[in-house]
Design a protein around this motif. Structure first.
Motif, PDB file in Angstrom:
ATOM      1  N   ALA A  71       0.827  -1.198   0.000  1.00  0.00           N
ATOM      2  CA  ALA A  71       0.000   0.000   0.000  1.00  0.00           C
ATOM      3  C   ALA A  71       0.862   1.249   0.000  1.00  0.00           C
ATOM      4  O   ALA A  71       0.483   2.276  -0.549  1.00  0.00           O
ATOM      5  CB  ALA A  71      -0.917   0.006   1.211  1.00  0.00           C
ATOM      6  N   PHE A  72       2.040   1.152   0.618  1.00  0.00           N
ATOM      7  CA  PHE A  72       2.910   2.313   0.666  1.00  0.00           C
ATOM      8  C   PHE A  72       3.862   2.372  -0.522  1.00  0.00           C
ATOM      9  O   PHE A  72       4.219   3.439  -0.968  1.00  0.00           O
ATOM     10  CB  PHE A  72       3.731   2.317   1.963  1.00  0.00           C
ATOM     11  N   ALA A  73       4.251   1.208  -1.026  1.00  0.00           N
ATOM     12  CA  ALA A  73       5.227   1.178  -2.110  1.00  0.00           C
ATOM     13  C   ALA A  73       4.708   1.938  -3.331  1.00  0.00           C
ATOM     14  O   ALA A  73       5.440   2.676  -3.966  1.00  0.00           O
ATOM     15  CB  ALA A  73       5.557  -0.252  -2.486  1.00  0.00           C
ATOM     16  N   ASP A  74       3.456   1.777  -3.619  1.00  0.00           N
ATOM     17  CA  ASP A  74       2.855   2.492  -4.744  1.00  0.00           C
ATOM     18  C   ASP A  74       1.733   3.359  -4.188  1.00  0.00           C
ATOM     19  O   ASP A  74       0.579   3.225  -4.548  1.00  0.00           O
ATOM     20  CB  ASP A  74       2.317   1.515  -5.790  1.00  0.00           C
ATOM     21  N   ALA A  75       2.133   4.260  -3.287  1.00  0.00           N
ATOM     22  CA  ALA A  75       1.152   4.994  -2.501  1.00  0.00           C
ATOM     23  C   ALA A  75       0.158   5.772  -3.349  1.00  0.00           C
ATOM     24  O   ALA A  75      -1.013   5.852  -3.028  1.00  0.00           O
ATOM     25  CB  ALA A  75       1.872   5.944  -1.555  1.00  0.00           C
ATOM     26  N   VAL A  76       0.638   6.327  -4.435  1.00  0.00           N
ATOM     27  CA  VAL A  76      -0.210   7.252  -5.174  1.00  0.00           C
ATOM     28  C   VAL A  76      -0.775   6.580  -6.422  1.00  0.00           C
ATOM     29  O   VAL A  76      -0.022   6.112  -7.258  1.00  0.00           O
ATOM     30  CB  VAL A  76       0.603   8.490  -5.586  1.00  0.00           C
ATOM     31  N   PRO A  77      -2.088   6.529  -6.539  1.00  0.00           N
ATOM     32  CA  PRO A  77      -2.660   5.940  -7.749  1.00  0.00           C
ATOM     33  C   PRO A  77      -2.221   6.756  -8.954  1.00  0.00           C
ATOM     34  O   PRO A  77      -2.181   7.986  -8.898  1.00  0.00           O
ATOM     35  CB  PRO A  77      -4.169   6.072  -7.551  1.00  0.00           C
ATOM     36  N   GLY A  78      -1.851   6.077 -10.011  1.00  0.00           N
ATOM     37  CA  GLY A  78      -1.452   6.800 -11.212  1.00  0.00           C
ATOM     38  C   GLY A  78       0.032   7.090 -11.281  1.00  0.00           C
ATOM     39  O   GLY A  78       0.516   7.539 -12.305  1.00  0.00           O
ATOM     40  N   TRP A  79       0.766   6.825 -10.177  1.00  0.00           N
ATOM     41  CA  TRP A  79       2.225   7.015 -10.238  1.00  0.00           C
ATOM     42  C   TRP A  79       2.810   5.800 -10.936  1.00  0.00           C
ATOM     43  O   TRP A  79       2.644   4.667 -10.445  1.00  0.00           O
ATOM     44  CB  TRP A  79       2.794   7.167  -8.824  1.00  0.00           C
ATOM     45  N   PRO A  80       3.464   5.998 -12.080  1.00  0.00           N
ATOM     46  CA  PRO A  80       3.900   4.853 -12.891  1.00  0.00           C
ATOM     47  C   PRO A  80       5.158   4.181 -12.328  1.00  0.00           C
ATOM     48  O   PRO A  80       6.266   4.404 -12.813  1.00  0.00           O
ATOM     49  CB  PRO A  80       4.166   5.481 -14.261  1.00  0.00           C
ATOM     50  N   ALA A  81       4.961   3.357 -11.316  1.00  0.00           N
ATOM     51  CA  ALA A  81       6.090   2.739 -10.610  1.00  0.00           C
ATOM     52  C   ALA A  81       7.000   1.946 -11.548  1.00  0.00           C
ATOM     53  O   ALA A  81       8.224   2.026 -11.439  1.00  0.00           O
ATOM     54  CB  ALA A  81       5.555   1.834  -9.499  1.00  0.00           C
ATOM     55  N   ASP A  82       6.419   1.203 -12.496  1.00  0.00           N
ATOM     56  CA  ASP A  82       7.228   0.376 -13.406  1.00  0.00           C
ATOM     57  C   ASP A  82       8.174   1.242 -14.229  1.00  0.00           C
ATOM     58  O   ASP A  82       9.342   0.897 -14.417  1.00  0.00           O
ATOM     59  CB  ASP A  82       6.331  -0.419 -14.361  1.00  0.00           C
ATOM     60  N   ALA A  83       7.657   2.373 -14.699  1.00  0.00           N
ATOM     61  CA  ALA A  83       8.476   3.263 -15.522  1.00  0.00           C
ATOM     62  C   ALA A  83       9.602   3.878 -14.693  1.00  0.00           C
ATOM     63  O   ALA A  83      10.736   3.986 -15.151  1.00  0.00           O
ATOM     64  CB  ALA A  83       7.602   4.355 -16.139  1.00  0.00           C
ATOM     65  N   PHE A  84       9.289   4.243 -13.444  1.00  0.00           N
ATOM     66  CA  PHE A  84      10.315   4.850 -12.597  1.00  0.00           C
ATOM     67  C   PHE A  84      11.357   3.833 -12.129  1.00  0.00           C
ATOM     68  O   PHE A  84      12.464   4.201 -11.765  1.00  0.00           O
ATOM     69  CB  PHE A  84       9.682   5.562 -11.394  1.00  0.00           C
TER      70      PHE A  84
END
Lengths: 159, 102
Positions: free
Chosen positions: A32-45
């Motif tokens: 829940a914290f690792a990708d805290a913000v919906p829409g934040w492109p974690a894979d790309a970052f």
């Protein structure tokens, strides 16, 4: 005397930092914290190279364009704070992304333009070493890119 | 103390926005004085809203400099309007600020 009190303050600060660090790691182990913000492109970052990041972010190819301009210093003495700005004359721009090719993770920042936003952005980025900086602009659903080289004298990623 | 300092100035139909956010933007690659890796702690999104509409969204990774600076502009706002900025970081911390467009 004053040195001692500074030293003990420093110790307290370190303890506090360690505690914070512990909390931070605890947080990261929770999805829940690792990708805290919906829409934040974690894979790309998290992608290592610019190409991988762009595939993760847009899923399409780009072409180089002289209608995209990227501004920044030729030589950055402090890689921790490098001013970069991107500007374009292309129409209907919906996003602008900036990648630092030689950083551990190439994608540095991505901007989504709402209605009325002008297609230009300025920010400050960290650069680990001398690198190519790539700006990608999404216009009418297609990707256009420009790049410039920045010589970094002192790296900004603490490596 | 608010973490966001924001200046928004309208000239004709265009509003120029400059924002400065206080945030460590720890990359996760840097070690502290005792050799421990400082875990990543960075803003993930910074959203600007005018009249309930999102005009600009910044998606940030850890390569954005400490105490990030952002400059952009948009059309459709007037002097006296409110512009709201909200950030949220990878630890779920958040802050918001509102500036009156000058």
């Amino acid at each position: 005397m004053s040195f001692e009190s500074t030293a003990s303050l420093e110790a307290t600060r370190r303890t506090a930092l360690r505690l914070l660090a512990g909390l931070g790691l605890y947080g990261i182990s929770m999805p829940a914290f690792a990708d805290a913000v919906p829409g934040w492109p974690a894979d790309a970052f998290k992608a290592k190279t610019a190409d991988e990041a762009l595939v993760a972010l847009y899923g399409k190819k780009f072409e180089m364009s002289d209608k995209v301009s990227i501004d920044g210093p030729d030589i950055a003495e402090n890689g921790g704070v490098v001013p970069i700005s991107v500007d374009t004359k292309l129409p209907n721009v919906t996003s602008i992304s900036i990648l630092v090719a030689e950083n551990p993770n190439a994608l540095a920042s991505s901007y989504k333009l709402g209605e009325g936003a002008n297609p230009a952005v300025g920010c400050r980025l960290k650069m680990a070493k001398t690198t190519k900086v790539i700006a990608v602009v999404e216009s009418d659903g297609k990707l256009y890119a420009a790049s410039r080289d920045v010589k970094v004298t002192l790296g900004g990623c603490g490596g | 103390m608010p973490s966001i300092r924001m200046k928004a100035a309208a000239s004709g139909d265009t509003t120029e926005v400059q924002a400065l956010v206080q945030h460590p933007m720890d990359s996760g690659f840097v070690k502290d004085a005792s050799g421990n890796l400082i875990p990543p702690h960075h803003i993930e999104t910074l959203v600007f809203q005018h009249n309930g509409k999102t005009v600009f969204t910044a998606l940030w990774g850890p390569a954005v400099s400490k105490d990030p600076y952002l400059k952009f502009s948009f059309k459709g706002a007037a002097k006296g309007d409110a512009l709201t900025a909200t950030w949220i970081d990878n630890l779920g911390k958040t802050d918001t600020a509102t500036a009156k467009i000058a």
